[in-house]
Design a protein around this motif. Structure first.
Motif, PDB file in Angstrom:
ATOM      1  N   ASN A 185      36.251  41.379  30.563  1.00 54.53           N
ATOM      2  CA  ASN A 185      36.282  41.120  31.877  1.00 54.53           C
ATOM      3  C   ASN A 185      36.888  42.293  31.963  1.00 54.53           C
ATOM      4  O   ASN A 185      36.225  42.871  33.727  1.00 54.53           O
ATOM      5  CB  ASN A 185      37.247  40.304  32.613  1.00 54.53           C
ATOM      6  N   THR A 187      35.590  45.912  31.885  1.00 59.11           N
ATOM      7  CA  THR A 187      34.354  46.788  30.567  1.00 59.11           C
ATOM      8  C   THR A 187      35.527  47.990  30.295  1.00 59.11           C
ATOM      9  O   THR A 187      35.606  49.327  31.090  1.00 59.11           O
ATOM     10  CB  THR A 187      33.499  47.051  32.183  1.00 59.11           C
ATOM     11  N   ASN A 200      35.410  42.760  36.423  1.00 54.78           N
ATOM     12  CA  ASN A 200      34.295  41.745  36.632  1.00 54.78           C
ATOM     13  C   ASN A 200      34.899  40.644  37.523  1.00 54.78           C
ATOM     14  O   ASN A 200      33.487  40.472  38.797  1.00 54.78           O
ATOM     15  CB  ASN A 200      33.754  41.953  35.871  1.00 54.78           C
ATOM     16  N   GLY A 229      27.982  39.695  30.277  1.00 58.01           N
ATOM     17  CA  GLY A 229      29.439  40.129  29.454  1.00 58.01           C
ATOM     18  C   GLY A 229      29.344  39.948  28.256  1.00 58.01           C
ATOM     19  O   GLY A 229      28.194  39.780  27.595  1.00 58.01           O
TER      20      GLY A 229
END
Ligand SMILES: [Cu+2]
Length: 264
Positions: A185, A187, A200, A229
Motif C-alpha cells: 500500500n 509504494t 494508495n 499494484g
C-alpha cells in the motif's frame, strides 16, 4: 504527572507490542516487465502499513536464474537505510541489467531474530521479471528449501486475473498451509529509500490488511488481485528448517506478484 507517566508507558507498550501486520521480505523493483536496468531494494518491513523496518544482516544467498543459468548477485548489494512511518533500519540495494526471457530473482535472507516472539524468521523470497514477453523460466522451481512455483505468470496479470501457485517445502507440495497476502500500500520511493508518505488505499478494516488464505490439498493457492499494484504472498513455516541457533525458526516462502492496468 504519575498519571501522565502511566499513560506514556501504556502508549509505549502499545506502540512496541502492537500486533504487527505481516512482515514481508521485500525484493522490490518498480516494474516487473522491463528490459535494461532494474533497480532493487532489499528491505524487511511491513509494507502494507509503512510499519516497522527490521535490520537485515547480509543475506545467505542472492542470485538470479535466466534461461536456466544462475548468476550470483550477493557481491553486488550495497547497504542502505530504509525509512517507514515508524523507523529507519538497514537493508540493501542493487541494480541489474536484464535482457530477454524470465529472470527469477531469489533472496535467502539471514534469519531475523524477533525478540518479542523469541523466534527467528527467514523469508525466502522470489521475484520474477520479464522484459520481452518471451516466457522461459517462470514455471520452474528454483530448488529452494521452500518456494512458490507459479502456474500463472506473476508479472502478466490484469487486476481481476487469477494467480495460482503451488507451495513447495523440501521439494514437495505443502497442503493446508497458512498463507498471508498483503497489498503493498505504501509504494517504495526508490530515490528517498522510504515508503510513500500516504497509502494508495484505505482498508475498510484490519481484515483487509493481512488477508489469510490456505493452500488446498495439492498445495495450491489461488488468488485474484482485485486492483493494480504489488501483492506479497507468504506461506508461514513451510520450510523444513524449524530451528536456528537453538530457537524456533519460521522458514517462510514469499513471492511477489504485480497486477497492471491496461493502458486505456
Ligand atoms: Cu512483523
Amino acid at each position: 504527572m504519575k498519571r501522565l507517566i502511566t499513560l506514556l508507558a501504556a502508549a509505549f507498550l502499545l506502540a512496541t507490542t502492537a500486533p504487527a501486520f505481516a512482515h514481508f521480505q521485500m525484493l522490490y523493483t518498480p516494474e516487473m516487465n522491463k528490459m535494461g536496468k532494474l533497480e532493487f531494494k532489499l528491505v524487511f518491513a511491513h509494507p502494507a502499513e509503512s510499519g516497522h523496518v527490521m535490520k537485515m544482516d547480509k543475506p545467505q544467498e542472492f542470485y538470479v536464474i535466466n534461461k536456466e543459468k544462475k548468476t550470483d548477485l550477493l557481491g553486488t548489494i550495497k547497504p542502505i537505510k530504509w525509512t517507514s512511518a515508524m523507523n529507519s533500519d538497514e537493508g540493501f540495494e542493487t541494480t541489474f541489467s536484464a535482457r530477454g526471457g524470465d529472470y527469477i530473482f531469489v533472496l535467502v535472507p539471514a534469519p531475523y531474530f524477533e525478540k518479542e516472539e523469541d523466534t527467528y524468521i527467514q523469508q525466502i523470497t522470489k521475484v520474477i521479471t520479464n522484459g520481452d514477453a518471451v516466457p522461459t523460466d517462470w514455471d520452474k522451481p528454483a530448488g529452494l528449501k521452500t518456494e512458490w512455483v507459479p502456474l500463472d505468470r506473476p508479472y502478466a496479470l490484469y487486476p481481476g486475473m487469477t494467480f495460482r501457485a503451488v507451495l513447495l517445502g523440501d521439494g514437495k507440495p505443502v497442503a493446508d498451509a497458512e498463507v498471508e497476502i498483503e497489498y503493498m500500500n505504501y509504494t517504495p520511493d526508490m530515490k528517498k529509500n522510504a515508503f510513500a508518505k500516504k497509502g494508495n488505499i484505505e482498508a475498510p478494516s484490519d481484515h483487509f490488511i493481512t488477508m489469510v488464505h490456505k493452500t488446498d490439498a495439492n498445495g495450491m493457492l489461488t488468488f485474484t488481485p482485485p486492483f493494480a499494484g504489488w501483492w506479497g504472498i507468504c506461506a508461514l513455516g513451510s520450510g523444513p528448517d524449524k530451528k536456528f541457533q537453538d530457537k524456533e525458526l519460521s522458514q517462510d516462502a514469499v513471492i511477489w506478484i504485480q497486477a497492471t492496468n491496461p493502458k486505456k
